[in-house]
Scaffold this active site. Structure first.
Site, PDB file in Angstrom:
ATOM      1  N   ARG A   1      -6.861   2.148   7.748  1.00 19.80           N
ATOM      2  CA  ARG A   1      -6.931   2.434   6.321  1.00 19.80           C
ATOM      3  C   ARG A   1      -7.987   1.604   5.601  1.00 19.80           C
ATOM      4  NH1 ARG A   1      -2.293   5.647   4.648  1.00 19.80           N
ATOM      5  NH2 ARG A   1      -3.269   5.639   2.596  1.00 19.80           N
TER       6      ARG A   1
ATOM      7  N   TYR B   1      -2.106  -8.938   6.223  1.00 24.33           N
ATOM      8  CA  TYR B   1      -1.827  -7.548   6.596  1.00 24.33           C
ATOM      9  C   TYR B   1      -3.081  -6.919   7.163  1.00 24.33           C
ATOM     10  CZ  TYR B   1      -0.432  -2.606   5.801  1.00 24.33           C
ATOM     11  OH  TYR B   1      -0.145  -1.279   5.923  1.00 24.33           O
TER      12      TYR B   1
ATOM     13  N   ILE C   1       7.969  -4.149   8.943  1.00 21.40           N
ATOM     14  CA  ILE C   1       7.790  -3.732   7.551  1.00 21.40           C
ATOM     15  C   ILE C   1       7.558  -2.235   7.602  1.00 21.40           C
ATOM     16  CG2 ILE C   1       6.413  -3.979   5.462  1.00 21.40           C
ATOM     17  CD1 ILE C   1       5.857  -6.869   6.298  1.00 21.40           C
TER      18      ILE C   1
ATOM     19  N   LYS D   1       1.430  -9.049   9.168  1.00 17.42           N
ATOM     20  CA  LYS D   1       1.858  -7.663   9.372  1.00 17.42           C
ATOM     21  C   LYS D   1       0.734  -6.962  10.115  1.00 17.42           C
ATOM     22  CE  LYS D   1       2.946  -3.339   6.943  1.00 17.42           C
ATOM     23  NZ  LYS D   1       3.027  -2.639   5.638  1.00 17.42           N
TER      24      LYS D   1
ATOM     25  N   TYR E   1     -12.876  -1.145   2.288  1.00 14.57           N
ATOM     26  CA  TYR E   1     -14.208  -0.609   1.997  1.00 14.57           C
ATOM     27  C   TYR E   1     -15.317  -1.634   2.170  1.00 14.57           C
ATOM     28  CZ  TYR E   1     -18.136   1.911   0.063  1.00 14.57           C
ATOM     29  OH  TYR E   1     -19.343   2.494  -0.073  1.00 14.57           O
TER      30      TYR E   1
ATOM     31  N   THR F   1       0.826  -1.207   0.000  1.00 13.36           N
ATOM     32  CA  THR F   1       0.000   0.000   0.000  1.00 13.36           C
ATOM     33  C   THR F   1       0.860   1.258   0.000  1.00 13.36           C
ATOM     34  OG1 THR F   1      -0.246  -0.340   2.384  1.00 13.36           O
ATOM     35  CG2 THR F   1      -2.062  -1.044   0.987  1.00 13.36           C
ATOM     36  N   THR F   2       2.042   1.215   0.632  1.00 14.19           N
ATOM     37  CA  THR F   2       2.968   2.354   0.547  1.00 14.19           C
ATOM     38  C   THR F   2       3.436   2.559  -0.884  1.00 14.19           C
ATOM     39  OG1 THR F   2       3.702   2.028   2.830  1.00 14.19           O
ATOM     40  CG2 THR F   2       5.172   3.285   1.400  1.00 14.19           C
TER      41      THR F   2
END
Length: 290
Positions: A133, A128, A198, A156, A102, A39-40
């Site tokens: 988010r 993750y 991470i 994660k 979502y 996502t980063t």
């Protein structure tokens, strides 16, 4: 491990030359693994072909020097399977799968989502959890059910709660490796049994983050705390706006890449520039040309 940004030109196109420079710098600096297109890495705004090419090129550049973990999560199970299959095909060592965003699936929905992906693609998989988010929190009991699957090897955890970390380690034991996904609580996570971090901050401070993780995993609290204190101001400054806004601005400021970022993300607001510059300067990092 670094949650690597995807370097982009000002027009938003991927900067392949900068990608190679960043990867080589990370490996030279001691980074233990590259997380590609997580996502980063702005996975949500990349097309399928770009996603595939980024992972493939990353695998080629890394050339077996460190593990490559490919971000292949999605809010549609079929989409995540497709991305995960392709990551395996191009040689990724493992995949990182974020909880569906979502949709807000139930715990049973989360279990079936990850179970289906694990059964479809025989590659080590890192789950993750980042509820701030995605809007959904995968609970320890759900992770415990998934830990029974052979190729679900790690989690994660980015809830940012040490209480959650303690609960996970107590619940899971050694069944699944716990990695921090929150730089601010990463040190304590590792000191109580987590296996690594991470990291977003590693994008600008790879060597120091590697050293801190090494100390924390070894249980060297005093050394880990000293190193973490050096990183603390960066950890805070790089999250002044939603990630990866600040870290991409910082890397551009340091001359590692152009300041490209894709809508709907926008460049770091000007009133935060001095705060990030100050954090970089305090850490001993200077803008390009300074």
């Amino acid at each position: 491990m670094v949650a690597l940004v995807t370097p982009m030109h000002a027009d938003g196109s991927v900067d392949w030359n900068a990608l190679e420079r960043l990867i080589n710098w990370h490996i030279e600096s001691g980074t233990d693994g590259i997380v590609s297109v997580g996502t980063t890495g702005e996975s949500a705004t990349l097309g399928f072909n770009e996603h595939d090419e980024l992972i493939g090129r990353t695998v080629e550049i890394v050339d077996n020097r460190v593990p490559v973990i490919a971000g292949t999560g999605g809010n549609a199970t079929d989409e995540a399977i497709r991305l995960t299959r392709q990551a395996k095909r191009v040689g990724a060592d493992a995949c990182l799968l974020v909880t569906p965003y979502y949709n807000k699936p139930t715990q049973e929905g989360l279990y079936r989502h990850f179970h289906t992906i694990a059964m479809a693609v025989d590659i080590p998989q890192v789950l993750y959890n980042v509820p701030s988010r995605t809007g959904v929190d995968m609970l320890p009991e759900t992770v415990a059910r998934l830990a029974e699957i052979d190729n679900v090897v790690a989690l994660k955890e980015a809830k940012g709660s040490l209480d959650r970390i303690h609960e996970l380690i107590k619940t899971l034991g050694e069944d699944v490796a716990i990695f921090s996904g929150d730089d601010g609580t990463a040190m304590e996570t590792m000191l109580v049994g987590g296996k690594g971090n991470i990291s977003v901050t590693a994008n600008v401070a790879p060597q120091k983050m590697h050293e801190m993780c090494q100390a924390a995993v070894a249980g060297e609290r005093e050394r880990a705390e000293a190193l973490d204190a050096e990183l603390a101001k960066l950890n805070s400054a790089l999250f002044l706006e939603p990630n990866p806004v600040a870290v991409k601005w910082a890397l551009a400021e340091l001359g590692y890449m152009e300041p490209g970022i894709r809508l709907p993300m926008t460049p770091l607001a000007e009133h935060f520039h001095d705060t990030v510059r100050d954090a970089l300067a305090d850490f001993g990092l200077s803008p390009a040309g300074a």
